[in-house]
Enzyme design. Structure first.
Site, PDB file in Angstrom:
ATOM      1  N   ASN A  10       0.872  -1.176   0.000  1.00  0.00           N
ATOM      2  CA  ASN A  10       0.000   0.000   0.000  1.00  0.00           C
ATOM      3  C   ASN A  10       0.906   1.222   0.000  1.00  0.00           C
ATOM      4  O   ASN A  10       1.511   1.552   1.018  1.00  0.00           O
ATOM      5  CB  ASN A  10      -0.891  -0.033   1.256  1.00  0.00           C
ATOM      6  CG  ASN A  10      -1.770   1.199   1.379  1.00  0.00           C
ATOM      7  OD1 ASN A  10      -1.799   2.040   0.471  1.00  0.00           O
ATOM      8  ND2 ASN A  10      -2.468   1.316   2.485  1.00  0.00           N
ATOM      9  N   LYS A  12       0.130   4.256  -0.246  1.00  0.00           N
ATOM     10  CA  LYS A  12      -0.521   5.424   0.385  1.00  0.00           C
ATOM     11  C   LYS A  12      -0.282   6.679  -0.473  1.00  0.00           C
ATOM     12  O   LYS A  12      -0.222   6.565  -1.695  1.00  0.00           O
ATOM     13  CB  LYS A  12      -0.025   5.574   1.831  1.00  0.00           C
ATOM     14  CG  LYS A  12      -0.220   4.283   2.639  1.00  0.00           C
ATOM     15  CD  LYS A  12      -0.008   4.447   4.107  1.00  0.00           C
ATOM     16  CE  LYS A  12      -0.215   3.101   4.799  1.00  0.00           C
ATOM     17  NZ  LYS A  12      -0.065   3.156   6.237  1.00  0.00           N
ATOM     18  N   HIS A 103      -9.462   1.205   5.080  1.00  0.00           N
ATOM     19  CA  HIS A 103      -8.192   1.386   5.788  1.00  0.00           C
ATOM     20  C   HIS A 103      -8.421   2.310   6.989  1.00  0.00           C
ATOM     21  O   HIS A 103      -9.214   3.248   6.903  1.00  0.00           O
ATOM     22  CB  HIS A 103      -7.138   1.978   4.838  1.00  0.00           C
ATOM     23  CG  HIS A 103      -5.761   1.885   5.395  1.00  0.00           C
ATOM     24  ND1 HIS A 103      -5.311   2.755   6.357  1.00  0.00           N
ATOM     25  CD2 HIS A 103      -4.761   1.011   5.181  1.00  0.00           C
ATOM     26  CE1 HIS A 103      -4.068   2.404   6.695  1.00  0.00           C
ATOM     27  NE2 HIS A 103      -3.711   1.350   5.987  1.00  0.00           N
ATOM     28  N   GLU A 105      -6.776   4.651   8.101  1.00  0.00           N
ATOM     29  CA  GLU A 105      -6.533   6.072   7.816  1.00  0.00           C
ATOM     30  C   GLU A 105      -7.760   6.707   7.175  1.00  0.00           C
ATOM     31  O   GLU A 105      -8.048   7.883   7.389  1.00  0.00           O
ATOM     32  CB  GLU A 105      -5.280   6.212   6.931  1.00  0.00           C
ATOM     33  CG  GLU A 105      -4.014   5.935   7.735  1.00  0.00           C
ATOM     34  CD  GLU A 105      -2.866   5.320   6.951  1.00  0.00           C
ATOM     35  OE1 GLU A 105      -2.867   5.383   5.706  1.00  0.00           O
ATOM     36  OE2 GLU A 105      -1.952   4.766   7.605  1.00  0.00           O
ATOM     37  N   GLU A 175      -5.156  -4.996  10.506  1.00  0.00           N
ATOM     38  CA  GLU A 175      -4.101  -4.012  10.721  1.00  0.00           C
ATOM     39  C   GLU A 175      -4.346  -3.276  12.039  1.00  0.00           C
ATOM     40  O   GLU A 175      -5.094  -2.273  12.060  1.00  0.00           O
ATOM     41  CB  GLU A 175      -4.087  -2.981   9.580  1.00  0.00           C
ATOM     42  CG  GLU A 175      -3.848  -3.561   8.212  1.00  0.00           C
ATOM     43  CD  GLU A 175      -3.276  -2.521   7.248  1.00  0.00           C
ATOM     44  OE1 GLU A 175      -2.192  -2.773   6.727  1.00  0.00           O
ATOM     45  OE2 GLU A 175      -3.887  -1.472   7.055  1.00  0.00           O
ATOM     46  N   GLY A 181       2.846   2.046  10.898  1.00  0.00           N
ATOM     47  CA  GLY A 181       3.826   3.128  10.786  1.00  0.00           C
ATOM     48  C   GLY A 181       4.585   3.416  12.070  1.00  0.00           C
ATOM     49  O   GLY A 181       5.246   4.446  12.179  1.00  0.00           O
ATOM     50  N   SER A 221       3.627  -2.382  10.268  1.00  0.00           N
ATOM     51  CA  SER A 221       5.083  -2.465  10.454  1.00  0.00           C
ATOM     52  C   SER A 221       5.678  -3.814  10.023  1.00  0.00           C
ATOM     53  O   SER A 221       6.596  -4.323  10.662  1.00  0.00           O
ATOM     54  CB  SER A 221       5.462  -2.138  11.905  1.00  0.00           C
ATOM     55  OG  SER A 221       5.108  -0.797  12.207  1.00  0.00           O
ATOM     56  N   GLY A 243       5.202   1.225   4.712  1.00  0.00           N
ATOM     57  CA  GLY A 243       6.565   1.762   4.588  1.00  0.00           C
ATOM     58  C   GLY A 243       7.542   0.857   3.856  1.00  0.00           C
ATOM     59  O   GLY A 243       8.257   1.313   2.946  1.00  0.00           O
TER      60      GLY A 243
HETATM   61  P1  13P Z   1       3.211   0.195   7.668  1.00  0.00           P
HETATM   62  O1  13P Z   1       3.703  -1.086   7.034  1.00  0.00           O
HETATM   63  O2  13P Z   1       3.981   1.401   7.229  1.00  0.00           O
HETATM   64  O3  13P Z   1       3.100   0.059   9.154  1.00  0.00           O
HETATM   65  O4  13P Z   1       1.710   0.439   7.111  1.00  0.00           O
HETATM   66  C1  13P Z   1       0.792  -0.586   7.200  1.00  0.00           C
HETATM   67  C2  13P Z   1      -0.421  -0.191   6.439  1.00  0.00           C
HETATM   68  O5  13P Z   1      -1.159   0.674   6.854  1.00  0.00           O
HETATM   69  C3  13P Z   1      -0.686  -0.887   5.172  1.00  0.00           C
HETATM   70  O6  13P Z   1      -1.976  -0.626   4.723  1.00  0.00           O
END
Ligand code: 13P
Length: 262
Positions: A10, A12, A103, A105, A175, A181, A221, A243
């Site tokens: 992802n 983002k 998601h 977010e 998640e 993150g 993560s 990430g």
């Molecule tokens: P990270 O791998 O950066 O923690 O993000 C996870 C995520 O939100 C994937 O959708």
């Protein structure tokens, strides 16, 4: 039954078109020596403006069967006066096979509700694409012992009214919000426990067949150093990676390690 793992990146709100192409081409270069049977299903989710750029790098070399594109969101309506939104048909037209929905977010910053996520899941499946339905708890919910109830509620709402066949082909990503993150990966046994609980909810709302088929990924993560332990667990069918999917070396390493566990 054995479920083919999904490794999904992802991206983002990152990567301009040239950067997205460069990353995609690096992954494409890596997978060319392997057959689709050897590889996990690999999915990348660029931002909308980079989907076409990435799509232009897919060719007839066989990469279309190994490397898939996903949108990061969509609207449930097919067209109309919804400024700033894109439909399932538009995502499909741009080359996407998958769409990430729900998601944390989007739930947190854009007030997406369980009801909206359910409508999106229905529209995606009706359009012939595969939803990757995200769920996860906050640290406060975890500390209050509400994780399982909260996640079960999100899953019941997201799958409401879907057929067994549609559920079987969908994917879910667990998640935990506190792991996204932050560098704090959820303990693999605990992630597996929650994912097994989600599978049980799928069985309750649909059938044992749907629960056996649906792919349930872990996200939060994920790194090359964590993937082997995560993938060794009974119910974890892959990873949704933020990430570590933005750098070719770490994303390729995650794919490579997953493949070698197969
Ligand atoms: P990270 O791998 O950066 O923690 O993000 C996870 C995520 O939100 C994937 O959708």
């Amino acid at each position: 039954m054995s479920r083919k793992p999904i490794i999904a990146g992802n991206w983002k709100m990152n990567l301009l078109q040239e950067e997205a192409k460069e990353l995609f081409l690096a992954v494409k270069g890596y997978i060319k020596d392997y057959t689709k049977e050897q590889l996990p299903i690999i999915v990348v989710a660029p931002t909308f403006t980079s989907i076409a750029a990435v799509e232009s790098c897919r060719c007839n070399c066989g990469c279309r069967e190994k490397l898939f594109t996903s949108a990061q969101n969509c609207h449930w309506e097919s067209k109309g006066a919804y400024t700033g939104e894109i439909s399932v048909e538009m995502a499909k037209d741009a080359g996407c096979d998958y769409i990430i929905i729900g998601h944390s977010e989007r739930r947190q910053y854009f007030s997406e509700t369980d009801e909206m996520i359910n409508k999106k899941a229905k529209a995606i499946l009706a359009g012939g694409l595969i939803p990757i339905i995200c769920c996860g708890e906050t640290l406060e919910q975890r500390e209050a012992g509400e994780t399982d109830n909260h996640i079960a509620g999100q899953i019941r709402a997201a799958l409401d009214g879907l057929s067994e066949e549609d559920i079987a082909k969908s994917a879910i990503a667990y998640e935990p919000i506190w792991a996204i993150g932050t560098g704090k990966t959820c303990d693999a046994d605990e992630a597996n426990r929650v994912i097994a609980m989600i599978r049980n909810v799928v069985k309750e709302v649909s059938s044992a067949k749907a629960a056996d088929s649906i792919r349930i990924l872990y996200g939060g993560s994920v790194k090359p150093e964590t993937i082997e332990e995560q993938m060794s667990k009974s119910d974890i069918d892959g990873a949704l990676i933020g990430g570590a999917s933005l750098k070719a070396d770490s994303f390729i390493s995650i794919i490579d390690k997953t493949m070698k566990l197969n």
